[in-house]
Design a protein around this motif. Structure first.
Motif, PDB file in Angstrom:
ATOM      1  N   UNK A   6      29.795 118.578  64.693  1.00 58.75           N
ATOM      2  CA  UNK A   6      30.216 118.179  63.349  1.00 58.75           C
ATOM      3  C   UNK A   6      31.673 117.753  63.399  1.00 58.75           C
ATOM      4  N   UNK A   7      31.953 116.567  62.912  1.00 58.42           N
ATOM      5  CA  UNK A   7      33.325 116.059  62.807  1.00 58.42           C
ATOM      6  C   UNK A   7      33.704 116.105  61.337  1.00 58.42           C
ATOM      7  N   UNK A   8      34.701 116.925  61.007  1.00 58.25           N
ATOM      8  CA  UNK A   8      35.036 117.171  59.609  1.00 58.25           C
ATOM      9  C   UNK A   8      36.532 116.957  59.387  1.00 58.25           C
ATOM     10  N   UNK A   9      36.925 117.072  58.129  1.00 53.85           N
ATOM     11  CA  UNK A   9      38.320 116.897  57.772  1.00 53.85           C
ATOM     12  C   UNK A   9      38.444 116.162  56.457  1.00 53.85           C
ATOM     13  N   UNK A  10      39.667 115.983  55.966  1.00 51.77           N
ATOM     14  CA  UNK A  10      39.862 115.311  54.681  1.00 51.77           C
ATOM     15  C   UNK A  10      39.544 113.827  54.754  1.00 51.77           C
ATOM     16  N   UNK A  11      39.328 113.240  53.597  1.00 51.26           N
ATOM     17  CA  UNK A  11      39.072 111.809  53.537  1.00 51.26           C
ATOM     18  C   UNK A  11      40.250 111.031  54.108  1.00 51.26           C
ATOM     19  N   UNK A  12      39.965 109.911  54.756  1.00 59.67           N
ATOM     20  CA  UNK A  12      40.960 109.018  55.352  1.00 59.67           C
ATOM     21  C   UNK A  12      41.610 109.599  56.611  1.00 59.67           C
ATOM     22  N   UNK A 150      35.686 124.749  44.442  1.00 57.99           N
ATOM     23  CA  UNK A 150      34.910 123.930  45.370  1.00 57.99           C
ATOM     24  C   UNK A 150      34.293 122.697  44.720  1.00 57.99           C
ATOM     25  N   UNK A 151      34.413 122.574  43.393  1.00 52.61           N
ATOM     26  CA  UNK A 151      33.713 121.507  42.688  1.00 52.61           C
ATOM     27  C   UNK A 151      34.702 120.669  41.887  1.00 52.61           C
ATOM     28  N   UNK A 152      34.591 119.356  42.006  1.00 51.29           N
ATOM     29  CA  UNK A 152      35.459 118.465  41.248  1.00 51.29           C
ATOM     30  C   UNK A 152      35.229 118.656  39.752  1.00 51.29           C
ATOM     31  N   UNK A 153      36.297 118.640  38.951  1.00 52.38           N
ATOM     32  CA  UNK A 153      36.141 118.818  37.498  1.00 52.38           C
ATOM     33  C   UNK A 153      35.323 117.717  36.831  1.00 52.38           C
ATOM     34  N   UNK A 154      35.100 116.616  37.531  1.00 49.97           N
ATOM     35  CA  UNK A 154      34.323 115.507  36.965  1.00 49.97           C
ATOM     36  C   UNK A 154      32.853 115.537  37.379  1.00 49.97           C
ATOM     37  N   UNK A 155      32.483 116.450  38.276  1.00 48.93           N
ATOM     38  CA  UNK A 155      31.116 116.472  38.806  1.00 48.93           C
ATOM     39  C   UNK A 155      30.220 117.315  37.902  1.00 48.93           C
ATOM     40  N   UNK A 201      47.931 107.290  53.901  1.00 47.60           N
ATOM     41  CA  UNK A 201      46.650 106.747  54.379  1.00 47.60           C
ATOM     42  C   UNK A 201      45.656 106.576  53.229  1.00 47.60           C
ATOM     43  N   UNK A 202      45.674 107.512  52.292  1.00 45.95           N
ATOM     44  CA  UNK A 202      44.773 107.418  51.145  1.00 45.95           C
ATOM     45  C   UNK A 202      45.139 106.220  50.274  1.00 45.95           C
ATOM     46  N   UNK A 203      46.432 106.051  50.008  1.00 45.50           N
ATOM     47  CA  UNK A 203      46.870 104.899  49.216  1.00 45.50           C
ATOM     48  C   UNK A 203      46.476 103.596  49.892  1.00 45.50           C
ATOM     49  N   UNK A 204      46.684 103.533  51.207  1.00 42.45           N
ATOM     50  CA  UNK A 204      46.322 102.329  51.960  1.00 42.45           C
ATOM     51  C   UNK A 204      44.822 102.088  51.891  1.00 42.45           C
ATOM     52  N   UNK A 205      44.038 103.165  52.005  1.00 37.61           N
ATOM     53  CA  UNK A 205      42.583 103.013  51.949  1.00 37.61           C
ATOM     54  C   UNK A 205      42.145 102.468  50.599  1.00 37.61           C
ATOM     55  N   UNK A 206      42.692 103.007  49.511  1.00 34.67           N
ATOM     56  CA  UNK A 206      42.313 102.542  48.176  1.00 34.67           C
ATOM     57  C   UNK A 206      42.724 101.080  47.993  1.00 34.67           C
ATOM     58  N   UNK A 207      43.917 100.724  48.467  1.00 36.77           N
ATOM     59  CA  UNK A 207      44.353  99.329  48.375  1.00 36.77           C
ATOM     60  C   UNK A 207      43.377  98.407  49.108  1.00 36.77           C
ATOM     61  N   UNK A 259      43.582 106.776  43.494  1.00 35.48           N
ATOM     62  CA  UNK A 259      44.500 107.335  44.491  1.00 35.48           C
ATOM     63  C   UNK A 259      44.774 108.805  44.189  1.00 35.48           C
ATOM     64  N   UNK A 260      45.120 109.101  42.946  1.00 39.68           N
ATOM     65  CA  UNK A 260      45.441 110.479  42.555  1.00 39.68           C
ATOM     66  C   UNK A 260      44.244 111.400  42.738  1.00 39.68           C
ATOM     67  N   UNK A 261      43.069 110.945  42.294  1.00 32.81           N
ATOM     68  CA  UNK A 261      41.869 111.765  42.430  1.00 32.81           C
ATOM     69  C   UNK A 261      41.493 112.004  43.879  1.00 32.81           C
ATOM     70  N   UNK A 262      41.678 110.978  44.714  1.00 32.73           N
ATOM     71  CA  UNK A 262      41.343 111.131  46.133  1.00 32.73           C
ATOM     72  C   UNK A 262      42.297 112.087  46.822  1.00 32.73           C
ATOM     73  N   UNK A 263      43.562 112.033  46.465  1.00 34.24           N
ATOM     74  CA  UNK A 263      44.527 112.974  47.047  1.00 34.24           C
ATOM     75  C   UNK A 263      44.186 114.415  46.672  1.00 34.24           C
ATOM     76  N   UNK A 264      43.824 114.630  45.412  1.00 33.66           N
ATOM     77  CA  UNK A 264      43.434 115.981  44.986  1.00 33.66           C
ATOM     78  C   UNK A 264      42.186 116.438  45.726  1.00 33.66           C
ATOM     79  N   UNK A 265      41.239 115.525  45.880  1.00 33.37           N
ATOM     80  CA  UNK A 265      40.007 115.874  46.592  1.00 33.37           C
ATOM     81  C   UNK A 265      40.309 116.215  48.045  1.00 33.37           C
ATOM     82  N   UNK A 266      41.219 115.464  48.671  1.00 33.55           N
ATOM     83  CA  UNK A 266      41.596 115.739  50.068  1.00 33.55           C
ATOM     84  C   UNK A 266      42.201 117.134  50.207  1.00 33.55           C
TER      85      UNK A 266
END
Length: 301
Positions: A6-12, A150-155, A201-207, A259-266
């Motif tokens: 299993x290869x795991x870790x934060x997004x981006x 463990x759960x996003x407030x939007x899910x 990296x997250x900002x770059x990915x979203x861009x 960007x903000x949501x992805x950073x929080x999720x990471x």
């Protein structure tokens, strides 16, 4: 029997690239454990590796559902374990790749899911409909703080399920097993990225997602029912673009919220994975990353 990797870790963090590299080295195949890459047509916003960049490595559980379909974690567990069994039957190393910590654990660990109570579920569904997912998240934080973390407030779907389980059993997190896999040989590799580097990296990915046509992708999925989907419409990026297309926010606001949501999720991903003592962490930018990961697996076909 080949190991399960299993290869795991934060997004981006580069999980997909490392997973494919390992699969090439080991003669393995990828088993997706990202909650949204299962959906057909959701390519740009989920950062699916294009077919021509997969280096010929077969990928399981990619593009297997329509955006209107909803797969529970229990259903995903069944599909993913079937993919692992298929790999093992052919002497192939299954390489799990994705940032959904619950999905990773559902595949690897003896995670059993409580049944459902239609009346309890309907009651919480009604609260979701009238008061929104953020209200449910606040209620869950009062009743089971560890579950809320463990759960996003939007899910909304997962929040309803968690509150249902809490009402039925007293605790959602108590149903989580220890870090003991159902497979004899499991190797978990985590990619470590300094927080400031990860933010960039997250900002770059979203861009890049915007440049690659995320807005057009979301628009093209509207006729398929994306906006009314209880699950797919909640994916980061898609939820924000849907709000933009509905006229609720500007496109710049949609991008910034992504960007903000992805950073929080990471941040949440890092906290989830850091609790697992089985994970061997490697620096994401190590020049010999592939070699070090391969040595951790230490298996030859």
């Amino acid at each position: 029997m080949p190991p399960v990797v299993a290869v795991v870790g934060p997004t981006a963090s580069g999980k997909s690239d490392l997973a494919i590299d390992l699969a090439v080295r080991l003669g393995g195949e990828i088993v997706n454990v990202d909650a949204y890459q299962v959906y057909r047509g959701m390519d740009v916003g989920t950062a699916k590796t294009p077919v021509d960049e997969r280096r010929g490595v077969p990928h399981h559980l990619i593009d297997v559902m329509d955006v209107t379909e909803t797969a529970s974690v229990a259903e995903f567990q069944h599909m993913a374990r079937a993919a692992v069994a298929d790999c093992h039957a052919r002497g192939v190393v299954p390489v799990l790749a994705g940032g959904s910590a619950l999905y990773v654990r559902a595949v690897l660990d003896p995670l059993d899911f409580p049944g459902t109570d239609p009346e309890v579920r309907a009651r919480w569904d009604a609260v979701l409909e009238t008061q929104g997912p953020e209200h449910l998240h606040a209620l869950l934080a009062e009743r089971d703080p560890a579950a809320a973390a463990q759960i996003l407030p939007t899910n909304g779907r997962r929040l309803v399920r968690a509150l249902e389980v809490v009402e039925m059993t007293g605790s959602f997190t108590a149903t989580m097993p220890g870090h003991q896999a159902v497979y004899d040989d499991v190797v978990m590799i985590g990619l470590e990225v300094p927080r400031d580097v990860l933010d960039v990296r997250i900002t770059t990915r979203v861009d890049r997602m915007w440049e690659a046509g995320l807005v057009d992708e979301v628009r093209s999925l509207l006729p398929a029912g994306l906006a009314g989907s209880p699950t797919a419409s909640r994916a980061l990026g898609y939820q924000q673009v849907l709000a933009f297309l509905a006229g609720d926010i500007t496109e710049d606001e949609a991008r910034e919220q992504t960007v903000t949501g992805t950073r929080k999720f990471a941040r949440r991903q890092e906290r989830w994975f850091r609790k697992d003592p089985r994970i061997a962490w490697l620096p994401h930018d190590a020049v010999d990353l592939g070699d070090r990961a391969e040595r951790l697996v230490d298996w030859k076909a």
